[in-house]
Design an enzyme around this catalytic site. Structure first.
Site, PDB file in Angstrom:
ATOM      1  CB  CYS A   1      -0.924  -0.023   1.217  1.00  0.00           C
ATOM      2  SG  CYS A   1      -2.340   1.112   1.065  1.00  0.00           S
TER       3      CYS A   1
ATOM      4  CE  LYS B   1      -7.654  -1.263   4.377  1.00  0.00           C
ATOM      5  NZ  LYS B   1      -6.295  -0.860   3.941  1.00  0.00           N
TER       6      LYS B   1
ATOM      7  NE  ARG C   1      -6.419   5.955   4.300  1.00  0.00           N
ATOM      8  CZ  ARG C   1      -5.558   5.609   5.253  1.00  0.00           C
ATOM      9  NH1 ARG C   1      -5.865   4.637   6.094  1.00  0.00           N
ATOM     10  NH2 ARG C   1      -4.394   6.218   5.372  1.00  0.00           N
TER      11      ARG C   1
ATOM     12  CD  GLU D   1     -14.707  -3.940  -4.530  1.00  0.00           C
ATOM     13  OE1 GLU D   1     -13.597  -4.355  -4.924  1.00  0.00           O
ATOM     14  OE2 GLU D   1     -15.130  -2.800  -4.799  1.00  0.00           O
TER      15      GLU D   1
ATOM     16  CE  LYS E   1      -7.015  -3.622   7.851  1.00  0.00           C
ATOM     17  NZ  LYS E   1      -5.809  -2.997   7.285  1.00  0.00           N
TER      18      LYS E   1
END
Length: 340
Positions: free
Chosen positions: A120, A201, A223, A239, A254
């Site tokens: 990341c 996520k 985010r 996803e 997560k």
């Protein structure tokens, strides 16, 4: 009394009976140990919001790795805390970057230990976002540039694999990130390096302690344009399916604790290993309650992780990994965990 009489308690009558009929087992092999590695020498600084978790400089990493191996842990997940940051996160793909140095050091000391590299940009950018930022000409607003970010993320993944990472774990949630990284790894000769995709996520409130630990809080906005809405389950399946089609080898959910239904959905729908990330906020709230004497830490942690396994997790990333390994090892060596 009518026959048959159902007496479920017959199979709960003793610890031995309960162990005999237990439907699943949590083992040391299920656990991944996260590590925060940073620059400097002699650095072993406890993270205030995560008791028992430390920032470690490279010279302090050896003892941590030796302990993990001694406990029987099979894998570690590396997060880097660099000395410098810039707008494009260039230290993320630097051959001499903190993560790359840590990977090489760990593989030299414990070749059998699996090293998973978090891929990341948030720890490495001065703005704290997981991708590159540009200004929208029409509105003047800062926007995360998805496709330009993919180029940097792919370059970072290749540099981590070149350093010796066994698994690449992209946590950025950019669209198309698995395909971009898979193509880059293959082109660079790392076609056998698997991708542990952070497939689902959520934009969660449970990440606060991690952002302190990784120095990665966004400097503006949030985010939510790339991490998922916690209310959405069907989107989680989309996803995950996208990552499967793009070449993911693992699918991660997560956080874990508030999303066990999502773990089960992925387990039922896909045939790849499912990873649950027991995140920093989940860790810290247990630690805080235990420190106040409100809960039995060991009992709560074991129940929590057992629930994640029961929900369908094949692998659990957890900051409790060393503690759990000790508890499991002590049980195996004659101290039963179920004595009531």
């Amino acid at each position: 009394m009518a026959f048959p009489v159902v007496r479920g308690r017959r199979l709960r009558s003793s610890a031995a009976m309960r162990n005999l009929v237990r439907e699943m087992q949590l083992t040391v092999n299920d656990l991944v140990h996260p590590i925060f590695v940073t620059v400097g020498e002699g650095v072993r600084e406890e993270i205030p919001s995560m008791p028992g978790v430390f920032h470690l400089s490279l010279d302090q990493l050896d003892a941590e790795i030796d302990e993990a191996v001694e406990l029987g842990l099979q894998a570690v997940l590396l997060f880097g805390v660099p000395a410098t940051k810039d707008a494009v996160g260039s230290s993320a793909y630097d051959e001499a970057g903190i993560v790359q140095q840590a990977i090489r050091r760990i593989k030299a000391r414990a070749p059998e230990l699996l090293v998973i590299a978090d891929t990341c940009l948030c720890q490495f950018t001065d703005h704290g976002h997981c991708g590159l930022v540009h200004r929208d000409e029409a509105t003047g607003r800062a926007v995360i540039d998805n496709d330009e970010s993919l180029k940097v993320l792919a370059r970072t993944a290749v540099s981590q694999a070149a350093a010796g990472a066994d698994i690449i774990a992209p946590s950025n949630m950019m669209d198309g990130y698995v395909q971009a990284i898979r193509a880059a790894l293959d082109e660079a000769g790392f076609e056998n390096t698997p991708i542990m995709a952070y497939s689902v996520k959520f934009a969660s409130a449970f990440y606060g302690p991690f952002r302190e630990a990784a120095h990665s809080a966004p400097q503006f906005g949030d985010r939510k344009t790339y991490q998922m809405d916690p209310a959405n389950g069907r989107e989680a399946l989309r996803e995950a399916e996208s990552d499967v089609l793009e070449g993911a080898d693992f699918l991660m959910v997560k956080p874990a604790l508030a999303y066990m239904d999502i773990i089960r959905m992925l387990k039922d729908r896909f045939d790849l290993p499912v990873v649950a990330y027991n995140v920093s906020g989940e860790y810290s709230m247990v630690k805080a309650a235990a420190a106040n004497g409100w809960i039995d830490e060991r009992a709560v942690v074991m129940e929590m992780l057992t629930g994640m396994k029961r929900a369908g997790a094949d692998i659990i990333l957890t900051y409790f990994s060393k503690d759990v390994a000790r508890w499991l090892n002590s049980s195996r060596n004659g101290c039963p965990s179920d004595s009531q």
